[in-house]
Design a protein around this motif. Structure first.
Motif, mmCIF file in Angstrom:
data_model
loop_
_atom_site.group_PDB
_atom_site.id
_atom_site.type_symbol
_atom_site.label_atom_id
_atom_site.label_comp_id
_atom_site.label_asym_id
_atom_site.label_seq_id
_atom_site.Cartn_x
_atom_site.Cartn_y
_atom_site.Cartn_z
ATOM 1 N N GLN A 282 26.213 39.691 41.627
ATOM 2 C CA GLN A 282 25.452 40.232 42.743
ATOM 3 C C GLN A 282 25.623 41.745 42.884
ATOM 4 O O GLN A 282 24.819 42.402 43.524
ATOM 5 C CB GLN A 282 25.856 39.540 44.038
ATOM 6 C CG GLN A 282 24.741 39.633 45.063
ATOM 7 C CD GLN A 282 25.057 38.849 46.300
ATOM 8 O OE1 GLN A 282 25.607 37.757 46.209
ATOM 9 N NE2 GLN A 282 24.735 39.389 47.454
ATOM 10 N N THR A 283 26.679 42.270 42.277
ATOM 11 C CA THR A 283 26.887 43.718 42.332
ATOM 12 C C THR A 283 25.851 44.440 41.472
ATOM 13 O O THR A 283 25.409 45.534 41.807
ATOM 14 C CB THR A 283 28.316 44.053 41.862
ATOM 15 O OG1 THR A 283 29.220 43.464 42.793
ATOM 16 C CG2 THR A 283 28.564 45.539 41.785
ATOM 17 N N ILE A 284 25.457 43.826 40.362
ATOM 18 C CA ILE A 284 24.497 44.537 39.507
ATOM 19 C C ILE A 284 23.057 44.027 39.679
ATOM 20 O O ILE A 284 22.132 44.599 39.115
ATOM 21 C CB ILE A 284 24.912 44.515 38.011
ATOM 22 C CG1 ILE A 284 25.031 43.094 37.478
ATOM 23 C CG2 ILE A 284 26.203 45.286 37.796
ATOM 24 C CD1 ILE A 284 25.191 43.072 35.964
ATOM 25 N N ASP A 285 22.878 42.972 40.475
ATOM 26 C CA ASP A 285 21.527 42.446 40.715
ATOM 27 C C ASP A 285 21.550 41.716 42.059
ATOM 28 O O ASP A 285 22.335 40.777 42.235
ATOM 29 C CB ASP A 285 21.164 41.474 39.573
ATOM 30 C CG ASP A 285 19.756 40.921 39.695
ATOM 31 O OD1 ASP A 285 19.263 40.730 40.822
ATOM 32 O OD2 ASP A 285 19.144 40.660 38.642
ATOM 33 N N LYS A 286 20.691 42.138 42.971
ATOM 34 C CA LYS A 286 20.708 41.556 44.333
ATOM 35 C C LYS A 286 20.582 40.036 44.316
ATOM 36 O O LYS A 286 21.076 39.345 45.187
ATOM 37 C CB LYS A 286 19.554 42.136 45.160
ATOM 38 C CG LYS A 286 19.829 43.505 45.715
ATOM 39 C CD LYS A 286 18.874 43.799 46.894
ATOM 40 C CE LYS A 286 19.105 45.176 47.451
ATOM 41 N NZ LYS A 286 18.609 46.245 46.535
ATOM 42 N N MET A 287 19.879 39.516 43.304
ATOM 43 C CA MET A 287 19.682 38.069 43.211
ATOM 44 C C MET A 287 20.579 37.466 42.122
ATOM 45 O O MET A 287 20.313 36.369 41.621
ATOM 46 C CB MET A 287 18.215 37.766 42.883
ATOM 47 C CG MET A 287 17.227 38.246 43.927
ATOM 48 S SD MET A 287 17.383 37.270 45.421
ATOM 49 C CE MET A 287 16.485 35.813 44.893
ATOM 50 N N GLY A 288 21.634 38.192 41.764
ATOM 51 C CA GLY A 288 22.456 37.807 40.620
ATOM 52 C C GLY A 288 23.051 36.409 40.696
ATOM 53 O O GLY A 288 23.060 35.675 39.713
ATOM 54 N N ARG A 289 23.558 36.052 41.880
ATOM 55 C CA ARG A 289 24.175 34.720 41.966
ATOM 56 C C ARG A 289 23.137 33.611 41.897
ATOM 57 O O ARG A 289 23.343 32.582 41.260
ATOM 58 C CB ARG A 289 25.011 34.607 43.243
ATOM 59 C CG ARG A 289 26.360 35.281 43.084
ATOM 60 C CD ARG A 289 27.238 35.064 44.277
ATOM 61 N NE ARG A 289 26.659 35.670 45.462
ATOM 62 C CZ ARG A 289 27.247 35.696 46.649
ATOM 63 N NH1 ARG A 289 28.429 35.119 46.808
ATOM 64 N NH2 ARG A 289 26.669 36.272 47.671
ATOM 65 N N GLU A 290 21.982 33.842 42.547
ATOM 66 C CA GLU A 290 20.913 32.830 42.464
ATOM 67 C C GLU A 290 20.469 32.662 41.011
ATOM 68 O O GLU A 290 20.268 31.546 40.536
ATOM 69 C CB GLU A 290 19.694 33.255 43.301
ATOM 70 C CG GLU A 290 19.869 33.114 44.789
ATOM 71 C CD GLU A 290 20.464 34.368 45.423
ATOM 72 O OE1 GLU A 290 21.223 35.104 44.761
ATOM 73 O OE2 GLU A 290 20.173 34.595 46.605
ATOM 74 N N LYS A 291 20.330 33.801 40.323
ATOM 75 C CA LYS A 291 19.906 33.712 38.921
ATOM 76 C C LYS A 291 20.924 32.921 38.105
ATOM 77 O O LYS A 291 20.563 32.111 37.255
ATOM 78 C CB LYS A 291 19.713 35.114 38.335
ATOM 79 C CG LYS A 291 18.469 35.808 38.859
ATOM 80 C CD LYS A 291 18.291 37.193 38.254
ATOM 81 C CE LYS A 291 17.056 37.878 38.853
ATOM 82 N NZ LYS A 291 16.960 39.288 38.460
ATOM 83 N N ALA A 292 22.205 33.157 38.374
ATOM 84 C CA ALA A 292 23.260 32.435 37.643
ATOM 85 C C ALA A 292 23.154 30.933 37.899
ATOM 86 O O ALA A 292 23.283 30.117 36.981
ATOM 87 C CB ALA A 292 24.635 32.967 38.044
ATOM 88 N N VAL A 293 22.890 30.563 39.160
ATOM 89 C CA VAL A 293 22.759 29.136 39.490
ATOM 90 C C VAL A 293 21.537 28.549 38.779
ATOM 91 O O VAL A 293 21.571 27.422 38.282
ATOM 92 C CB VAL A 293 22.670 28.943 41.027
ATOM 93 C CG1 VAL A 293 22.240 27.528 41.394
ATOM 94 C CG2 VAL A 293 24.012 29.274 41.672
ATOM 95 N N MET A 294 20.478 29.338 38.682
ATOM 96 C CA MET A 294 19.244 28.840 38.062
ATOM 97 C C MET A 294 19.331 28.703 36.545
ATOM 98 O O MET A 294 18.442 28.127 35.920
ATOM 99 C CB MET A 294 18.053 29.738 38.439
ATOM 100 C CG MET A 294 17.621 29.592 39.886
ATOM 101 S SD MET A 294 17.299 27.886 40.361
ATOM 102 C CE MET A 294 15.669 27.645 39.662
ATOM 103 N N VAL A 295 20.381 29.237 35.934
ATOM 104 C CA VAL A 295 20.522 29.035 34.479
ATOM 105 C C VAL A 295 21.719 28.151 34.141
ATOM 106 O O VAL A 295 22.028 27.968 32.967
ATOM 107 C CB VAL A 295 20.627 30.356 33.687
ATOM 108 C CG1 VAL A 295 19.427 31.252 33.963
ATOM 109 C CG2 VAL A 295 21.929 31.096 33.977
ATOM 110 N N GLY A 296 22.415 27.616 35.155
ATOM 111 C CA GLY A 296 23.483 26.677 34.799
ATOM 112 C C GLY A 296 24.744 26.689 35.630
ATOM 113 O O GLY A 296 25.555 25.771 35.534
ATOM 114 N N ALA A 297 24.950 27.707 36.478
ATOM 115 C CA ALA A 297 26.176 27.716 37.291
ATOM 116 C C ALA A 297 26.055 26.706 38.427
ATOM 117 O O ALA A 297 24.954 26.396 38.882
ATOM 118 C CB ALA A 297 26.425 29.118 37.841
#
Ligand code: 5AD
Ligand code: SF4
Ligand code: FES
Length: 361
Positions: A282-297
């Protein structure tokens, strides 16, 4: 050469397949991400587990060349939470219905420290009526200490290998007795034999790191048969030696994409593990954690550290949620996960299905 679509239909992956997936272009990455989301949903569902993060102390004896908590960084003010603050964190976790907490701190090996951790583990169990699960992230210790903490009630342990390439390891750590690659691997093995659910992971986008290194890291996770993986982008910190390479690493957008590909491929290779959507995303992309969840986290670690101390746990700069309260993070995450069709599971330990299956064997 095989196409990405062909590789994505395989059940097992060799190093050359992993390399091809990590090298996927933008179009191919979309296929990769669709597949890794599908594999995640089929194996661990669309639920997200929480680990309320307690950053107990920023005092660290080590000198990792990338981390703001390194002992040689004089631009940090030291803190250690007192008993009342720790009780408050635990009570917040109970009130917010977080089924698990993660106790994290800089590395110390003195007895005062190791005994204090034992005491905190027991306190978490006592205050929560044995209900709250405990993940530790307190660095390299002797097997006896790991055993003591396990017996006190901790059941998961996160120790990132940072990189599985020994040569690269010594480019991002001093080469001395306190920073031994072999010792780190021995710790991961000790933790597994003691019975912890073990997590490891890496930083993505480190100076000198190649795609080949990352492919090797994913195979390392598999070889160690870990229950959890926590990986996130490297973020240069001004007060550390690796800062000088900040213009030589991939930019934020590229590091984010490479992190997402690494998460996605790890999910394909290890469908049933727990995988963290690291806050660093989330530090390098405002939606970083959501994106991580959407690819497998499938795990998120909302911060429970008292807001006043958060800024001092500056492993890397511009950490998300530094100004926020535990309540704000709890609400924020609930909304963020609903927006991407995921459900947060409250009041549950959320153990890794990979680990539970292994135990049954
Ligand atoms: N950028 C990103 N992650 C970092 N960590 C330490 N320093 C940085 C940094 N500059 C990660 C390491 C460590 C964990 C506690 O934080 O992977 O294991
Ligand atoms: Fe200490 Fe961990 Fe930071 Fe290394 S990465 S300096 S061990 S807190
Ligand atoms: Fe902390 Fe969003 S998770 S404010």
């Amino acid at each position: 050469m095989k196409s990405i679509a062909t590789i994505l239909n395989q059940q097992s992956f060799e190093k050359k397949d992993i390399l091809a997936l990590l090298n996927a272009n933008e179009e191919e990455s979309k296929l990769l991400f669709a597949k890794s989301l599908e594999v995640k949903i089929n194996n661990v569902g669309n639920s997200v587990h929480l680990r309320g993060l307690i950053e107990y102390s920023n005092i660290c004896e080590k000198n990792c060349l990338y981390c703001g908590l390194r002992v040689k960084n004089e631009n940090k003010s030291l803190y250690t939470l007192d008993d009342e603050q720790i009780d408050n964190c635990i009570n917040e976790a109970i009130r917010l219905r977080y089924g698990s907490v993660a106790l994290q701190c800089g590395e110390r090996t003195d007895k005062d420290f190791t005994q204090k951790i034992t005491q905190i583990i027991k306190r978490i169990k006592q205050l929560s009526d044995n209900k709250i699960g405990i993940t530790l992230s307190c660095g390299e210790q002797n097997a006896d200490v790991y055993k003591e903490w396990f017996e006190a009630g901790a059941h998961r342990y996160l120790l990132r290998i940072e990189t599985s390439n020994e040569e690269l390891y010594y480019k991002i750590h001093p080469n001395d007795a306190k920073h031994s690659f072999k010792k780190r691997i021995a710790c991961i093995d000790d933790l597994s034999s003691i019975g912890y659910q073990v997590g490891t992971g890496i930083m993505v986008g480190l100076p000198f790191q190649t795609i080949e290194d990352i492919a090797g890291d994913i195979l390392f996770f598999k070889e160690k048969d870990v229950a959890m993986v926590g990986l996130g982008p490297f973020i240069p910190h001004e007060d550390t030696p690796l800062w000088k390479y900040k213009d030589e690493i991939p930019n934020d957008k590229e590091r984010m994409l490479l992190t997402l590909k690494t998460l996605a491929v790890t999910r394909l290779v290890m469908p049933k593990i727990n995988m963290v959507a690291a806050t660093a995303n989330q530090t390098i992309d405002k939606m970083g954690r959501e994106k991580a969840v959407m690819v497998g986290a499938n795990v998120i670690m909302p911060n429970l550290t008292p807001t006043l101390n958060r800024k001092d746990y500056s492993i890397y700069p511009n950490k998300a949620c530094v100004q926020d309260t535990p309540d704000e993070c709890a609400n924020c995450l609930d909304i963020r996960m609903k927006t991407i069709n995921h459900t947060i599971l409250y009041d549950e330990w959320g153990d890794s299905p990979a680990f539970l299956e292994k135990q049954r064997l």
